[in-house]
Design a protein around this motif. Structure first.
Motif, PDB file in Angstrom:
ATOM      1  N   GLY A  42     -49.493 -49.445  46.870  1.00  0.00           N
ATOM      2  CA  GLY A  42     -50.910 -49.740  47.074  1.00  0.00           C
ATOM      3  C   GLY A  42     -51.740 -48.473  47.260  1.00  0.00           C
ATOM      4  O   GLY A  42     -52.951 -48.546  47.442  1.00  0.00           O
ATOM      5  N   ARG A  43     -51.086 -47.303  47.227  1.00  0.00           N
ATOM      6  CA  ARG A  43     -51.786 -46.021  47.366  1.00  0.00           C
ATOM      7  C   ARG A  43     -51.612 -45.236  46.071  1.00  0.00           C
ATOM      8  O   ARG A  43     -50.577 -44.608  45.844  1.00  0.00           O
ATOM      9  N   PRO A  44     -52.614 -45.312  45.191  1.00  0.00           N
ATOM     10  CA  PRO A  44     -52.493 -44.692  43.865  1.00  0.00           C
ATOM     11  C   PRO A  44     -52.363 -43.176  43.943  1.00  0.00           C
ATOM     12  O   PRO A  44     -53.157 -42.517  44.606  1.00  0.00           O
ATOM     13  N   PHE A  45     -51.333 -42.653  43.289  1.00  0.00           N
ATOM     14  CA  PHE A  45     -51.163 -41.201  43.238  1.00  0.00           C
ATOM     15  C   PHE A  45     -50.262 -40.891  42.051  1.00  0.00           C
ATOM     16  O   PHE A  45     -49.204 -41.489  41.902  1.00  0.00           O
ATOM     17  N   LEU A  46     -50.676 -39.949  41.226  1.00  0.00           N
ATOM     18  CA  LEU A  46     -49.830 -39.520  40.107  1.00  0.00           C
ATOM     19  C   LEU A  46     -49.479 -38.052  40.267  1.00  0.00           C
ATOM     20  O   LEU A  46     -50.359 -37.212  40.434  1.00  0.00           O
ATOM     21  N   VAL A  47     -48.182 -37.760  40.222  1.00  0.00           N
ATOM     22  CA  VAL A  47     -47.727 -36.378  40.040  1.00  0.00           C
ATOM     23  C   VAL A  47     -47.185 -36.300  38.623  1.00  0.00           C
ATOM     24  O   VAL A  47     -46.284 -37.066  38.256  1.00  0.00           O
ATOM     25  N   TRP A  48     -47.754 -35.435  37.833  1.00  0.00           N
ATOM     26  CA  TRP A  48     -47.404 -35.330  36.407  1.00  0.00           C
ATOM     27  C   TRP A  48     -46.934 -33.916  36.134  1.00  0.00           C
ATOM     28  O   TRP A  48     -47.722 -32.973  36.216  1.00  0.00           O
ATOM     29  N   LYS A  49     -45.652 -33.760  35.852  1.00  0.00           N
ATOM     30  CA  LYS A  49     -45.126 -32.432  35.516  1.00  0.00           C
ATOM     31  C   LYS A  49     -44.467 -32.534  34.148  1.00  0.00           C
ATOM     32  O   LYS A  49     -43.231 -32.603  34.046  1.00  0.00           O
TER      33      LYS A  49
ATOM     34  N   GLU B  62     -51.006 -38.378  30.020  1.00  0.00           N
ATOM     35  CA  GLU B  62     -51.178 -38.180  31.470  1.00  0.00           C
ATOM     36  C   GLU B  62     -52.271 -39.118  31.977  1.00  0.00           C
ATOM     37  O   GLU B  62     -52.130 -39.727  33.044  1.00  0.00           O
ATOM     38  N   HIS B  63     -53.335 -39.269  31.200  1.00  0.00           N
ATOM     39  CA  HIS B  63     -54.441 -40.130  31.611  1.00  0.00           C
ATOM     40  C   HIS B  63     -54.021 -41.603  31.651  1.00  0.00           C
ATOM     41  O   HIS B  63     -54.465 -42.353  32.522  1.00  0.00           O
ATOM     42  N   TRP B  64     -53.178 -42.011  30.709  1.00  0.00           N
ATOM     43  CA  TRP B  64     -52.663 -43.396  30.720  1.00  0.00           C
ATOM     44  C   TRP B  64     -51.921 -43.657  32.032  1.00  0.00           C
ATOM     45  O   TRP B  64     -52.143 -44.670  32.707  1.00  0.00           O
ATOM     46  N   PHE B  65     -51.045 -42.735  32.417  1.00  0.00           N
ATOM     47  CA  PHE B  65     -50.269 -42.943  33.648  1.00  0.00           C
ATOM     48  C   PHE B  65     -51.156 -42.849  34.885  1.00  0.00           C
ATOM     49  O   PHE B  65     -50.966 -43.589  35.847  1.00  0.00           O
ATOM     50  N   HIS B  66     -52.118 -41.962  34.867  1.00  0.00           N
ATOM     51  CA  HIS B  66     -53.067 -41.876  35.980  1.00  0.00           C
ATOM     52  C   HIS B  66     -53.803 -43.205  36.128  1.00  0.00           C
ATOM     53  O   HIS B  66     -53.967 -43.718  37.251  1.00  0.00           O
ATOM     54  N   SER B  67     -54.219 -43.774  35.005  1.00  0.00           N
ATOM     55  CA  SER B  67     -55.007 -45.008  35.029  1.00  0.00           C
ATOM     56  C   SER B  67     -54.176 -46.194  35.512  1.00  0.00           C
ATOM     57  O   SER B  67     -54.651 -47.010  36.312  1.00  0.00           O
ATOM     58  N   ILE B  68     -52.947 -46.321  35.050  1.00  0.00           N
ATOM     59  CA  ILE B  68     -52.126 -47.460  35.482  1.00  0.00           C
ATOM     60  C   ILE B  68     -51.764 -47.308  36.966  1.00  0.00           C
ATOM     61  O   ILE B  68     -51.710 -48.305  37.697  1.00  0.00           O
TER      62      ILE B  68
ATOM     63  N   THR C 105     -47.643 -45.150  43.564  1.00  0.00           N
ATOM     64  CA  THR C 105     -47.344 -43.737  43.787  1.00  0.00           C
ATOM     65  C   THR C 105     -46.304 -43.399  42.721  1.00  0.00           C
ATOM     66  O   THR C 105     -45.199 -43.946  42.736  1.00  0.00           O
ATOM     67  N   LEU C 106     -46.688 -42.537  41.806  1.00  0.00           N
ATOM     68  CA  LEU C 106     -45.894 -42.363  40.585  1.00  0.00           C
ATOM     69  C   LEU C 106     -45.627 -40.876  40.347  1.00  0.00           C
ATOM     70  O   LEU C 106     -46.569 -40.082  40.255  1.00  0.00           O
TER      71      LEU C 106
END
Ligand SMILES: [Mn+2]
Length: 197
Positions: free
Chosen positions: A111-118, A135-141, A148-149
């Motif tokens: 329930g706490r949206p967060f993307l770490v993308w490396k 990256e934007h697709w994963f940020h958006s989902i 928390t992804l």
């Protein structure tokens, strides 16, 4: 069955999404972007989430709105289908090999949206799709599904493999996380008693 339907029409996209979290990985995907279809189909097949995703987007502008709204709507449908999230496993992770490529995806339906993308691509496009949009697709989902992804490409060379290994890893992580754990007997998997915020 945990299902949801999202219908959304704006000046940028006209979108219809349906999910069944307790499916078998059946899909009907047409976003107007071939490579994105290929990735969203991988997500359905390997998560076992049945997924319909039909979009009529403003592709004459570029692929940004279509890609973004695809992810936003799928995320919204998933969270709607999850309801109060009672009894779910909540966490999932996967190491995802594809030939020379290996990626790692970990998710918490917090329930706490967060993307770490490396991850990075060495090509600007896959098919006709701009690689910066993944990256934007994963940020958006992550935003709409409340994920928390963490996504990391450990190594890899072929851009198609890199992208596909990430989507398959995300699918397998989500497959575990949305699963009902019978030992939880429907309890919300948080000592706070609620997931989010
Ligand atoms: Mn492929």
């Amino acid at each position: 069955m945990r299902t949801a339907r999202i219908e959304r029409k704006t000046h940028e996209t006209d979108i219809f999404v349906e999910v069944n979290l307790d499916g078998t990985g059946q899909f009907d995907v047409s976003t107007g972007i071939g490579f994105l279809d290929h990735m969203v189909e991988q997500f359905s097949r390997h998560s076992l989430i049945d997924l319909t995703c039909r979009i009529n987007g403003d592709l004459h502008v570029d692929q940004h709105h279509t890609t973004e709204d695809c992810a936003l709507a799928i995320g919204q449908a998933i969270v709607q289908a999850l309801g109060d999230k009672g009894g779910i496993v909540r966490y999932g992770h996967a190491y995802s090999p594809m030939d020379e490529t290996l990626s790692r995806v970990a998710v918490d339906i917090s329930g706490r949206p967060f993307l770490v993308w490396k991850a990075a691509f060495s090509q600007p496009r896959l098919g006709e799709m701009d690689t910066e949009l993944f990256e934007h697709w994963f940020h958006s989902i992550a935003q709409t599904a409340g994920l928390t992804l963490h996504i990391e490409l450990l190594y890899g060379a072929n851009n198609h493999h890199i992208c596909e290994s990430i989507y398959k890893g995300f699918a397998r992580a989500m497959r575990s996380a949305v699963e009902i754990d019978p030992r939880k007997q429907g309890a919300i998997p948080s000592t706070k008693g609620v997931l989010g915020g």
